[in-house]
Every structure is written in structure tokens, then in C-alpha cells.
Design a protein around this motif. Structure first.
Motif, PDB file in Angstrom:
ATOM      1  N   ILE A  57      10.896  -9.417  -2.070  1.00  0.00           N
ATOM      2  CA  ILE A  57      10.992 -10.868  -2.236  1.00  0.00           C
ATOM      3  C   ILE A  57      10.210 -11.556  -1.119  1.00  0.00           C
ATOM      4  O   ILE A  57      10.445 -11.306   0.066  1.00  0.00           O
ATOM      5  CB  ILE A  57      12.466 -11.322  -2.202  1.00  0.00           C
ATOM      6  N   GLY A  58       9.285 -12.439  -1.492  1.00  0.00           N
ATOM      7  CA  GLY A  58       8.548 -13.208  -0.503  1.00  0.00           C
ATOM      8  C   GLY A  58       7.398 -12.439   0.105  1.00  0.00           C
ATOM      9  O   GLY A  58       6.897 -11.460  -0.454  1.00  0.00           O
ATOM     10  N   ARG A  59       6.964 -12.883   1.272  1.00  0.00           N
ATOM     11  CA  ARG A  59       5.800 -12.294   1.951  1.00  0.00           C
ATOM     12  C   ARG A  59       6.211 -11.005   2.650  1.00  0.00           C
ATOM     13  O   ARG A  59       6.840 -11.030   3.713  1.00  0.00           O
ATOM     14  CB  ARG A  59       5.217 -13.286   2.956  1.00  0.00           C
ATOM     15  N   VAL A  60       5.841  -9.905   2.065  1.00  0.00           N
ATOM     16  CA  VAL A  60       6.179  -8.584   2.612  1.00  0.00           C
ATOM     17  C   VAL A  60       4.921  -7.731   2.616  1.00  0.00           C
ATOM     18  O   VAL A  60       4.197  -7.666   1.620  1.00  0.00           O
ATOM     19  CB  VAL A  60       7.283  -7.895   1.782  1.00  0.00           C
ATOM     20  N   VAL A  61       4.670  -7.049   3.735  1.00  0.00           N
ATOM     21  CA  VAL A  61       3.595  -6.066   3.829  1.00  0.00           C
ATOM     22  C   VAL A  61       4.234  -4.680   3.894  1.00  0.00           C
ATOM     23  O   VAL A  61       5.075  -4.411   4.752  1.00  0.00           O
ATOM     24  CB  VAL A  61       2.723  -6.296   5.075  1.00  0.00           C
ATOM     25  N   ILE A  62       3.832  -3.819   2.969  1.00  0.00           N
ATOM     26  CA  ILE A  62       4.291  -2.432   2.950  1.00  0.00           C
ATOM     27  C   ILE A  62       3.057  -1.570   3.198  1.00  0.00           C
ATOM     28  O   ILE A  62       2.148  -1.516   2.383  1.00  0.00           O
ATOM     29  CB  ILE A  62       4.955  -2.077   1.611  1.00  0.00           C
ATOM     30  N   GLU A  63       3.020  -0.908   4.348  1.00  0.00           N
ATOM     31  CA  GLU A  63       1.814  -0.209   4.774  1.00  0.00           C
ATOM     32  C   GLU A  63       1.709   1.177   4.132  1.00  0.00           C
ATOM     33  O   GLU A  63       2.633   1.645   3.452  1.00  0.00           O
ATOM     34  CB  GLU A  63       1.783  -0.128   6.302  1.00  0.00           C
ATOM     35  N   ASP A  64       0.581   1.814   4.357  1.00  0.00           N
ATOM     36  CA  ASP A  64       0.268   3.103   3.732  1.00  0.00           C
ATOM     37  C   ASP A  64       1.382   4.123   3.944  1.00  0.00           C
ATOM     38  O   ASP A  64       1.858   4.311   5.067  1.00  0.00           O
ATOM     39  CB  ASP A  64      -1.029   3.682   4.314  1.00  0.00           C
ATOM     40  N   GLY A  65       1.770   4.786   2.860  1.00  0.00           N
ATOM     41  CA  GLY A  65       2.729   5.876   2.965  1.00  0.00           C
ATOM     42  C   GLY A  65       4.171   5.459   3.105  1.00  0.00           C
ATOM     43  O   GLY A  65       5.071   6.309   3.132  1.00  0.00           O
ATOM     44  N   ALA A  66       4.442   4.164   3.194  1.00  0.00           N
ATOM     45  CA  ALA A  66       5.834   3.706   3.275  1.00  0.00           C
ATOM     46  C   ALA A  66       6.500   3.843   1.910  1.00  0.00           C
ATOM     47  O   ALA A  66       5.851   3.728   0.865  1.00  0.00           O
ATOM     48  CB  ALA A  66       5.897   2.260   3.746  1.00  0.00           C
ATOM     49  N   VAL A  67       7.808   4.082   1.933  1.00  0.00           N
ATOM     50  CA  VAL A  67       8.569   4.292   0.703  1.00  0.00           C
ATOM     51  C   VAL A  67       9.785   3.373   0.723  1.00  0.00           C
ATOM     52  O   VAL A  67      10.542   3.341   1.702  1.00  0.00           O
ATOM     53  CB  VAL A  67       9.026   5.756   0.578  1.00  0.00           C
ATOM     54  N   ILE A  68       9.969   2.627  -0.364  1.00  0.00           N
ATOM     55  CA  ILE A  68      11.135   1.755  -0.520  1.00  0.00           C
ATOM     56  C   ILE A  68      11.921   2.266  -1.725  1.00  0.00           C
ATOM     57  O   ILE A  68      11.410   2.268  -2.853  1.00  0.00           O
ATOM     58  CB  ILE A  68      10.737   0.279  -0.755  1.00  0.00           C
ATOM     59  N   GLU A  69      13.158   2.689  -1.494  1.00  0.00           N
ATOM     60  CA  GLU A  69      13.982   3.236  -2.572  1.00  0.00           C
ATOM     61  C   GLU A  69      15.335   2.541  -2.610  1.00  0.00           C
ATOM     62  O   GLU A  69      16.034   2.460  -1.591  1.00  0.00           O
ATOM     63  CB  GLU A  69      14.191   4.747  -2.377  1.00  0.00           C
ATOM     64  N   ARG A  70      15.681   2.010  -3.801  1.00  0.00           N
ATOM     65  CA  ARG A  70      17.003   1.412  -4.034  1.00  0.00           C
ATOM     66  C   ARG A  70      17.354   0.418  -2.920  1.00  0.00           C
ATOM     67  O   ARG A  70      18.468   0.422  -2.386  1.00  0.00           O
ATOM     68  CB  ARG A  70      18.076   2.504  -4.159  1.00  0.00           C
ATOM     69  N   ILE A 110       6.698  -3.436   6.832  1.00  0.00           N
ATOM     70  CA  ILE A 110       7.208  -2.070   6.854  1.00  0.00           C
ATOM     71  C   ILE A 110       6.042  -1.146   7.194  1.00  0.00           C
ATOM     72  O   ILE A 110       5.034  -1.124   6.490  1.00  0.00           O
ATOM     73  CB  ILE A 110       7.826  -1.672   5.497  1.00  0.00           C
ATOM     74  N   GLY A 111       6.164  -0.372   8.261  1.00  0.00           N
ATOM     75  CA  GLY A 111       5.056   0.389   8.804  1.00  0.00           C
ATOM     76  C   GLY A 111       4.719   1.652   8.036  1.00  0.00           C
ATOM     77  O   GLY A 111       5.446   2.097   7.133  1.00  0.00           O
ATOM     78  N   ARG A 136       0.830  -1.206   0.000  1.00  0.00           N
ATOM     79  CA  ARG A 136       0.000   0.000   0.000  1.00  0.00           C
ATOM     80  C   ARG A 136       0.865   1.257   0.000  1.00  0.00           C
ATOM     81  O   ARG A 136       0.345   2.367   0.091  1.00  0.00           O
ATOM     82  CB  ARG A 136      -0.922  -0.022   1.220  1.00  0.00           C
ATOM     83  N   GLY A 137       2.190   1.061  -0.087  1.00  0.00           N
ATOM     84  CA  GLY A 137       3.110   2.179  -0.159  1.00  0.00           C
ATOM     85  C   GLY A 137       3.699   2.305  -1.551  1.00  0.00           C
ATOM     86  O   GLY A 137       3.110   1.862  -2.536  1.00  0.00           O
TER      87      GLY A 137
END
Length: 355
Positions: free
Chosen positions: A253-266, A275-276, A243-244
Motif C-alpha cells: 500500500i502506498g509508496r514502497v520500494v522492494i529491492e532485488d531478491g526481497a520476499v514478501i509473504e502473507r 525493503i532491502g 524488484r523482489g
């Protein structure tokens, strides 16, 4: 039927985290431990819940509120000092009335809930039902001894020389007879009214005390190792969700939850992990069995098998694992000379430094 949830303990085994936070609110897979218990109670059809609170009353009340968000009605009962589990029953008398009730320790964690256990208690008609599990360190628990036919004959709180390895799990079920029991007993050598003594009083006075073995997963989350193990167990069951925002240079990779507004860069996030909300992962590796709570920043860092609480910043750290890091913590390399580790740590902290 009502529920009495105990959330007044000091959490000394999780210090320094619990110097400033309630141990029942430390998150497992980004949800406070206490919430798992309250949801299990709700799912068992019990909505009238009394919550015993102590020094961390304001924090517990802020998190749970009136209980409506969790599908319960919360009533708060203040315990002036940690005077024992039976004392909690004593001071909750007005709330409990003459109803049957479940007593649930707010820092305990049971996978699978308690619905079947509550239904069994209602069917069997016992005056009390205790849950038991085998443990390797019975000196640290209330212990039950059974006779050849499986009947409860003796209970002892944290015995120095245990005669059994059957520990009481932190969920109990009682009929109103327990109120007479808690009034009849006296404080133990450690100055507390022990629930084991109250249940022993029921046994000695001919009441029907039933035991039930817990075959599923149960954990008292009082230590770092226990928190990390519960975190692993829950993360193994999560369903992937994003949701981010994840940029094109990142790998999930695999079972990952990315919550609202989270940002994953590089970055690479290898599940199971969560990830909250509002957290930023930048040029980093997040490994399996890691929960990072809301509004954190993880930058140029590797982290695995850890729990990170809200608003913490970890920048430029080569490797972190097997760790529980509290709220609003900052971890970063020192740029000052001479090169040295510079630490500001609270009481009862534990630090392992890799050279």
C-alpha cells in the motif's frame, strides 16, 4: 575546486550502534548518510574529494572505495585523534593545496544538495561562506552572531550562554586564507582546534566572511530522533518499485520500494517504506516510515517508523516502533521458564519495554 569530507567522528550520541560501526554509514532509506553528502558534492561539479577518517577508517574505505562508484576520486587522510574541525583542514593541507574547497561534515544531511551554494560562493568572491539556520538548542552547536547589516561579527563553539540562535550548518566554503587561520589559532578549552575560532580569525583580520541562511531541510544526524526524521523525509520522496517477489496473500500500500531478491509473504507493507535486498517479510506488518536493510528476516512482527540494519532477525514481536536496530541483531520471544525479558545490551543502550 575540491571537497574535504569529515568522517572521523566517534558518534557517541548514537551508541551502541557506533561502538562497532561508523556513524556516517548508518543508512537513511537504505543508503549510508555519508553517500548523500558525497553525491551532493559530485552534483555540484566537484569530484576531487579528501575524506578525513579516524578509528573507523577501514569501514569507510570499504564502503566508498576509490569513489568511482559515486562519481568522485577519493583520497583518504587519517586523523590520529578527534582534535577538531580546524585540525582536519590543517592535516589536509597537502591535499587541498591552494584550491578553494567545500568542507562537508559526513554525518550532516541537506535536502536539495549544495550546487546553488557552491555557485553562489564562486560568484560572490568571499574568503569564506558559512551556512546558518535557526535552532532551538544553540548550546549544542557552533553559533554565529550578525550585526544589523547581516555581517558576521562573532562565532562561538557550543556557548553555555548563547547570544544567538543561528547555528552553523555542517557545510563550509573556503578560499586558501583559511590555511593561515588554522595555523594561527590555539586549541580550545576542550582541546580541539575549532573551525569557529579559525573563521573568527578571518573576521578579525579583515577577510570577507559571508553568511547564507539555509531555508531547506538540514539535520545533524547525531541522535536517534534525527536519524528517524531524516528517514521520514527521504521516504516521503521515493517512487514505488518492486524488484523482489510479493505473494498473492500480501498487500503493498502506498509508496514502497522492494529491492532485488526481497520476499514478501502473507504480509502487509504500508508505505512510505523500503525493503532491502534479500530481506524476507513473513506474516508481518511493516508500517510507514520504515527502512529495513539487506538480508533481514522480519517474521510474525509489526514494525513501524524504524530503521533496521543488515542481517537482523526479528521474529514473533508484537510491536516495534520509533527504533534503530543495528546489524546482525536477533530479537525473539523467550520460550524458557520462568517467563522474563532476557537482554544482552551494549554500553549506552536504550530499551523501552511495553507490558
Amino acid at each position: 575546486m575540491k571537497a574535504l569530507v569529515l568522517s572521523g567522528g566517534a558518534g557517541t550520541r548514537l551508541r551502541p550502534i557506533t561502538h562497532t560501526s561508523a556513524k556516517q554509514l548508518v543508512p537513511v532509506a537504505n543508503k549510508p548518510v555519508l553517500f548523500y553528502g558525497l553525491e551532493a558534492i559530485r552534483d555540484a561539479g566537484i569530484t576531487d574529494v579528501g575524506i578525513i577518517v579516524g578509528d573507523t577508517r577501514a569501514e569507510i574505505e570499504a564502503a566508498v572505495g576509490d569513489g568511482s562508484a559515486l562519481g568522485i576520486k577519493a583520497t583518504y587522510i587519517h586523523q590520529e585523534a578527534p582534535l577538531g574541525l580546524a585540525h582536519c583542514v590543517l592535516i589536509a593541507r597537502d591535499f587541498l593545496g591552494d584550491d578553494d574547497f567545500v568542507m562537508y561534515l559526513g554525518d550532516n544531511f541537506i535536502i536539495g544538495g549544495i550546487t546553488d551554494l557552491v555557485q553562489e560562493f564562486v560568484r560572490c568572491g568571499a574568503d569564506a561562506q558559512i551556512l546558518l539556520t535557526k535552532v532551538d538548542n544553540p548550546q549544542q552547536f557552533g553559533i554565529a552572531e550578525l550585526d544589523e547589516e547581516g555581517r558576521v561579527v562573532r562565532l562561538v563553539e557550543k556557548p553555555a550562554q548563547p547570544r544567538s540562535d543561528l547555528a552553523l550548518v555542517g557545510v563550509y566554503m573556503f578560499k586558501p586564507a583559511i590555511h593561515q587561520a588554522v595555523r594561527a589559532i590555539r586549541p580550545s578549552a576542550r582541546g580541539e582546534l575549532e573551525i569557529t575560532d579559525a573563521i573568527q580569525w578571518l573576521v578579525d583580520n579583515g577577510y570577507n566572511v559571508r553568511s547564507h541562511f539555509v531555508n531547506g531541510y538540514w539535520k545533524d544526524t547525531g541522535r536517534l530522533e534525527d536519524m528517524l526524521e531524516c528517514n521520514r523525509k527521504v521516504l516521503e520522496t521515493i517512487e514505488p518499485a518492486c524488484r523482489g517477489r510479493v505473494d498473492a496473500e500480501s498487500r503493498i500500500i502506498g509508496r514502497v520500494v522492494i529491492e532485488d531478491g526481497a520476499v514478501i509473504e502473507r504480509s502487509t507493507v504500508r508505505g512510505p517504506a523500503i525493503i532491502g535486498k534479500g530481506t524476507k517479510i513473513i506474516e508481518s506488518y511493516v508500517g510507514p516510515f520504515t527502512s529495513i536493510y539487506h538480508d533481514c528476516v522480519i517474521e510474525r512482527t509489526e514494525i513501524e517508523h524504524s530503521i533496521i540494519l543488515e542481517a537482523t532477525k526479528i521474529i514473533g514481536v508484537s510491536r516495534i516502533e520509533d527504533s534503530l536496530i543495528g546489524k546482525e541483531v536477533e530479537v525473539a520471544p523467550s520460550t524458557a521458564l520462568p517467563r522474563a525479558h532476557r537482554l544482552m545490551l551494549g554500553d549506552h543502550s536504550k530499551v523501552s519495554i511495553a507490558y
